[in-house]
Design an enzyme around this catalytic site. Structure first.
Site, mmCIF file in Angstrom:
data_model
loop_
_atom_site.group_PDB
_atom_site.id
_atom_site.type_symbol
_atom_site.label_atom_id
_atom_site.label_comp_id
_atom_site.label_asym_id
_atom_site.label_seq_id
_atom_site.Cartn_x
_atom_site.Cartn_y
_atom_site.Cartn_z
ATOM 1 N N CYS A 78 4.573 5.484 -4.293
ATOM 2 C CA CYS A 78 5.687 5.432 -5.233
ATOM 3 C C CYS A 78 6.814 4.705 -4.523
ATOM 4 C CB CYS A 78 6.139 6.833 -5.627
ATOM 5 S SG CYS A 78 7.580 6.815 -6.708
ATOM 6 N N ILE A 79 6.990 3.467 -4.887
ATOM 7 C CA ILE A 79 8.016 2.655 -4.248
ATOM 8 C C ILE A 79 8.476 1.607 -5.250
ATOM 9 C CG2 ILE A 79 6.272 1.180 -3.224
ATOM 10 C CD1 ILE A 79 8.139 0.689 -0.879
#
Length: 145
Positions: free
Chosen positions: A71-72
């Site tokens: 998750c970036i």
């Protein structure tokens, strides 16, 4: 997707199956020398939509979901962030930023994917780093067994 004859230090990539150019196997040489296996899946709408990166190596990081999905912001679709943490110009940048994210001494805990890892970074950074070192050692041992 263009091939390159100049490999980038820190990771290697190859097709999972020669018949499917949308699914890749990735090996990232991570912080402290760990070997991090991952899968990179490109949507048919690429490059308008970003790929999904999912680690196969067990991870303990605030920006990696417990199932291994990264998750970036660089992997979010372009456009407005529904949570208000980033500008549109911060989204969908080069994938090499993943290595930078993993190498950071203090991970971003503002909008964590792994709440327990983020909490540990905030409350006991030494214990967090010890847990990461343990996983790095395990990843290295598994790679050479």
């Amino acid at each position: 997707m263009a091939a390159t004859t100049d490999p980038v230090d820190g990771f290697s990539a190859g097709l999972k199956n020669d018949e499917n150019v949308f699914e890749w196997e990735i090996m990232i040489i991570g912080p402290m020398g760990g070997f991090l296996r991952a899968e990179l899946t490109f949507p048919p709408e690429y490059p308008l939509l970003p790929p999904i990166l999912k680690f196969k190596t067990p991870m303990w990081h605030p920006n990696v979901y417990p199932d291994g999905t990264l998750c970036i912001s660089i992997l979010h679709a372009p456009g407005k962030d529904e949570f208000g943490y980033e500008d549109a110009n911060e989204r969908w940048l080069p994938l090499i930023s993943v290595i930078s994210l993993l190498s950071s001494d203090t991970p971003n805990t503002d909008s964590p994917a792994n709440i327990d890892a983020a909490k540990q970074v905030r409350t006991d950074l030494a214990a967090y780093r010890k847990q990461v070192r343990r996983l790095v050692r395990r990843s290295t041992e598994e790679e050479f067994d």
